[in-house]
Design an enzyme around this catalytic site. Sequence first.
Site, PDB file in Angstrom:
ATOM      1  N   ASN A 203       0.887  -1.148   0.070  1.00 39.09           N
ATOM      2  CA  ASN A 203      -0.117  -0.044  -0.003  1.00 39.09           C
ATOM      3  C   ASN A 203       1.150   1.198   0.083  1.00 39.09           C
ATOM      4  O   ASN A 203       1.593   1.598   0.937  1.00 39.09           O
ATOM      5  CB  ASN A 203      -0.808   0.111   1.347  1.00 39.09           C
ATOM      6  CG  ASN A 203      -1.708   1.297   1.263  1.00 39.09           C
ATOM      7  OD1 ASN A 203      -1.645   1.997   0.558  1.00 39.09           O
ATOM      8  ND2 ASN A 203      -2.345   1.421   2.588  1.00 39.09           N
TER       9      ASN A 203
ATOM     10  N   HIS B  88      -9.344   1.355   5.130  1.00 39.59           N
ATOM     11  CA  HIS B  88      -8.169   1.586   5.784  1.00 39.59           C
ATOM     12  C   HIS B  88      -8.019   2.481   7.034  1.00 39.59           C
ATOM     13  O   HIS B  88      -8.866   3.557   6.971  1.00 39.59           O
ATOM     14  CB  HIS B  88      -6.895   2.264   4.758  1.00 39.59           C
ATOM     15  CG  HIS B  88      -5.503   2.214   5.449  1.00 39.59           C
ATOM     16  ND1 HIS B  88      -5.116   2.919   6.216  1.00 39.59           N
ATOM     17  CD2 HIS B  88      -4.602   1.205   5.206  1.00 39.59           C
ATOM     18  CE1 HIS B  88      -3.792   2.603   6.610  1.00 39.59           C
ATOM     19  NE2 HIS B  88      -3.697   1.506   5.959  1.00 39.59           N
TER      20      HIS B  88
ATOM     21  N   GLY C 215       3.148   2.547  10.674  1.00 43.18           N
ATOM     22  CA  GLY C 215       4.083   3.561  10.433  1.00 43.18           C
ATOM     23  C   GLY C 215       4.869   3.773  11.696  1.00 43.18           C
ATOM     24  O   GLY C 215       5.580   4.897  11.781  1.00 43.18           O
TER      25      GLY C 215
HETATM   26  P1  13P Z   1       3.452   0.504   7.584  1.00 41.96           P
HETATM   27  O1  13P Z   1       3.924  -0.719   6.922  1.00 41.96           O
HETATM   28  O2  13P Z   1       4.024   1.589   7.160  1.00 41.96           O
HETATM   29  O3  13P Z   1       3.267   0.519   9.142  1.00 41.96           O
HETATM   30  O4  13P Z   1       1.876   0.595   7.021  1.00 41.96           O
HETATM   31  C1  13P Z   1       0.933  -0.285   7.120  1.00 41.96           C
HETATM   32  C2  13P Z   1      -0.054  -0.009   6.273  1.00 41.96           C
HETATM   33  O5  13P Z   1      -1.033   0.906   6.898  1.00 41.96           O
HETATM   34  C3  13P Z   1      -0.523  -0.654   5.257  1.00 41.96           C
HETATM   35  O6  13P Z   1      -1.890  -0.672   4.525  1.00 41.96           O
END
Ligand code: 13P
Length: 248
Positions: free
Chosen positions: A9, A93, A171
């Site tokens: 994503n 999401h 994140g």
């Molecule tokens: P990260 O891998 O950057 O933590 O993001 C995960 C995410 O929200 C994928 O949809």
Amino acid sequence: MRQPLIAGNWKMNLGLKEAVSLISELKKVKPNKAEMLICPPFVDLPAASEMVQGTHIQLGAQNMYPEEKGAFTGEISPAMLKELHCRYVICGHSERRHIMGESDEFIHRKVVSALVHGLTPILCTGETAEQRNEGRTEEIIREELETALFNLPSEQAETIVIAYEPIWAIGTGAAATAVDAQAVAHFIRGELTRLYGETTAEKIRILYGGSVKAANIEDFMAQKDIDGGLIGGASLKAAEFKEIYEKV
Ligand code: 13P
């Protein structure tokens, strides 16, 4: 046997030039039994679509509006995504739920509309840190699943993908432990069994998302109910995403 799915994503990252460059690198990766999926921003989709034709890379969108067409300024329809050979669309999401204020009911409309148009929804679920601390993880996920999947027949339900993405792990670099992720994935499969029976529930792929990287993907994939990853930051770097895919 559920086919592993490694989904990137990209969120609001990588303009056209960077997208083309990343896809060129990913095309060099040797296909294996896992499915590789990229979900670029809308503006990258036409170029991405041409580039991935006939390759092992599948294309998905990060969002859509649940109507065929019409006066919905700024939105993109499922038919437009189909025209670009998208196979998947991310629905619900947590960034859309929390930043754009999308409700469970709205996400339900997207899931239904995606299926009507032949797109596979990747339905995202997950709790905040506060909800987890209050011991409400299962309650939150049950509610998200029940509303999003309301009245969905099992023939449709068995084709969808569920992503468990604890919001506190997105994140942050602080992924859930594989054991914690498995516990929730197991709970999700239990809910799917309650809603659709075991045969259908066993066919549905469940992904983990939240700070997945090459260094931890194997721990997640070793879990019985985890069938892949929904990957943000680490999907933006060709070498890292390739390594994740190859480790599956
Ligand atoms: P990260 O891998 O950057 O933590 O993001 C995960 C995410 O929200 C994928 O949809």
